[in-house]
Design a protein around this motif. Structure first.
Motif, PDB file in Angstrom:
ATOM      1  N   UNK A  80       3.971 -27.456 -17.558  1.00  0.00           N
ATOM      2  CA  UNK A  80       3.595 -26.043 -17.614  1.00  0.00           C
ATOM      3  C   UNK A  80       3.233 -25.614 -19.030  1.00  0.00           C
ATOM      4  N   UNK A  81       3.761 -26.294 -20.030  1.00  0.00           N
ATOM      5  CA  UNK A  81       3.509 -25.924 -21.424  1.00  0.00           C
ATOM      6  C   UNK A  81       2.326 -26.698 -22.016  1.00  0.00           C
ATOM      7  N   UNK A  82       1.599 -27.448 -21.198  1.00  0.00           N
ATOM      8  CA  UNK A  82       0.506 -28.275 -21.711  1.00  0.00           C
ATOM      9  C   UNK A  82      -0.818 -27.950 -21.023  1.00  0.00           C
ATOM     10  N   UNK A  83      -1.905 -28.217 -21.740  1.00  0.00           N
ATOM     11  CA  UNK A  83      -3.240 -28.040 -21.168  1.00  0.00           C
ATOM     12  C   UNK A  83      -3.507 -29.137 -20.144  1.00  0.00           C
ATOM     13  N   UNK A  84      -4.083 -28.739 -19.037  1.00  0.00           N
ATOM     14  CA  UNK A  84      -4.421 -29.708 -17.993  1.00  0.00           C
ATOM     15  C   UNK A  84      -5.923 -29.955 -17.950  1.00  0.00           C
ATOM     16  N   UNK A  85      -6.261 -31.180 -17.627  1.00  0.00           N
ATOM     17  CA  UNK A  85      -7.648 -31.587 -17.425  1.00  0.00           C
ATOM     18  C   UNK A  85      -7.786 -31.996 -15.963  1.00  0.00           C
ATOM     19  N   UNK A  86      -8.842 -31.547 -15.297  1.00  0.00           N
ATOM     20  CA  UNK A  86      -8.997 -31.912 -13.890  1.00  0.00           C
ATOM     21  C   UNK A  86     -10.335 -31.490 -13.327  1.00  0.00           C
ATOM     22  N   UNK A  97      -0.009 -27.477  -9.579  1.00  0.00           N
ATOM     23  CA  UNK A  97      -0.752 -26.933 -10.707  1.00  0.00           C
ATOM     24  C   UNK A  97      -1.983 -26.192 -10.195  1.00  0.00           C
ATOM     25  N   UNK A  98      -2.212 -24.999 -10.699  1.00  0.00           N
ATOM     26  CA  UNK A  98      -3.350 -24.204 -10.245  1.00  0.00           C
ATOM     27  C   UNK A  98      -4.347 -23.915 -11.360  1.00  0.00           C
ATOM     28  N   UNK A  99      -3.883 -23.766 -12.599  1.00  0.00           N
ATOM     29  CA  UNK A  99      -4.787 -23.452 -13.701  1.00  0.00           C
ATOM     30  C   UNK A  99      -5.204 -24.741 -14.413  1.00  0.00           C
ATOM     31  N   UNK A 136      -9.284 -35.721  -3.512  1.00  0.00           N
ATOM     32  CA  UNK A 136      -9.448 -35.578  -4.956  1.00  0.00           C
ATOM     33  C   UNK A 136      -8.652 -34.414  -5.529  1.00  0.00           C
ATOM     34  N   UNK A 137      -7.983 -33.668  -4.681  1.00  0.00           N
ATOM     35  CA  UNK A 137      -7.233 -32.500  -5.159  1.00  0.00           C
ATOM     36  C   UNK A 137      -5.862 -32.953  -5.663  1.00  0.00           C
TER      37      UNK A 137
END
Length: 298
Positions: free
Chosen positions: A186-192, A211-213, A203-204
């Motif tokens: 939650x405290x990190x940037x996600x790539x997707x 994770x939504x954002x 692929x989801x």
């Protein structure tokens, strides 16, 4: 009457491929030229051999009768040239493969390079697109998918399972708070993926983690991997992509481990096409072996 063996050879190609474009790839003629040749054959025989429609060329009763005789003549020709003909596993002509870009970028280049080295007369085209291919419209001769379709006149063959894990660049991990559990994400940037451009539910990946954002997103797997490699954040990657992505390492492997599969998808009408069937078998074996080899090096 039928002019010569060359006319018979072209007729067989159209009858088996059921389209001028497919047959043209096999005999290395453009569809317009092949269409004129078939019209000349029909005129010479005084019979209509094909029913033409937007979906292809279907044999008439006269065409079906000629097919049986043509195949018998072809078999006689093969027997006559036994021992001097090309090997029975020889592959030639043009074949187009549709594939998701993860497979197209990290697996197909080396697999297809080996196939054309083994078969100098073979031309392979890889169409890498993040969507499902429509084989009924002949967008490709065959396609690789991440799920098995349940509708349409298709033949589906499972190629191999493959593994995915969370990963991040070593530089990113060194500059940010430790990731010791899923809650820390939650405290990190996600790539997707771009959420509304996911073309297959398989692929989801991030939805399984709640994770939504997704601050850094792309509809391309290779772009996502490069975002991660550049220190953009944490994301799900194919294990088979990691040997060619230095500086990126898997994380939380004991907590997050996903398994998916690749499927080889062909049009049902191509089942009797021996050339495409031999190529499909070689392609599936090559991709399967490459997944195993690359995953062993992660």
């Amino acid at each position: 009457m039928l002019g010569n063996w060359d006319d018979l050879r072209l007729f067989l190609a159209v009858a088996r491929e059921q389209s001028l474009s497919g047959a043209g790839k096999l005999v290395r003629l453009d569809p317009a030229t092949l269409g004129r040749r078939m019209a000349r054959v029909e005129k010479g025989l005084g019979a209509t051999l094909f029913v033409k429609s937007p979906t292809g060329y279907a044999l008439t009763e006269a065409g079906t009768q000629l097919l049986a005789r043509a195949e018998a003549a072809e078999q006689t020709m093969r027997m006559a040239t036994a021992g001097v003909a090309e090997p029975t596993d020889h592959l030639g002509g043009q074949i187009r493969i549709g594939a998701p870009d993860g497979c197209a970028n990290y697996l197909l280049p080396q697999v297809c390079a080996r196939l054309v080295a083994q078969h100098p007369g073979l031309d392979i085209q890889i169409v890498a697109l993040p969507r499902v291919f429509n084989l009924s419209r002949r967008e490709a001769d065959m396609a690789i998918g991440v799920s098995a379709p349940t509708a349409g006149r298709l033949v589906v063959q499972k190629i191999a399972d493959y593994q995915l894990h969370l990963a991040a660049a070593e530089s990113y991990l060194a500059a940010h708070d430790p990731i010791e559990g899923i809650a820390d994400l939650q405290a990190h940037r996600l790539v997707g993926y771009i959420p509304d451009m996911i073309f297959d539910r398989e692929l989801d990946y991030l939805a399984e983690l709640g994770m939504t954002r997704v601050p850094l997103a792309s509809n391309s797997v290779s772009v996502q991997v490069n975002m991660i490699r550049q220190g953009g954040g944490v994301g799900i990657v194919h294990d088979f992509s990691l040997p060619t992505t230095p500086g990126v390492k898997r994380i939380l492997t004991d907590q997050v481990s996903l398994s998916r599969a690749f499927y080889l998808i062909r049009h049902a009408d191509d089942r009797r096409n021996l050339r495409l069937s031999r190529f499909a078998d070689a392609l599936a074996q090559g991709v399967r072996a490459e997944v195993i080899r690359l995953e062993a090096n992660t």
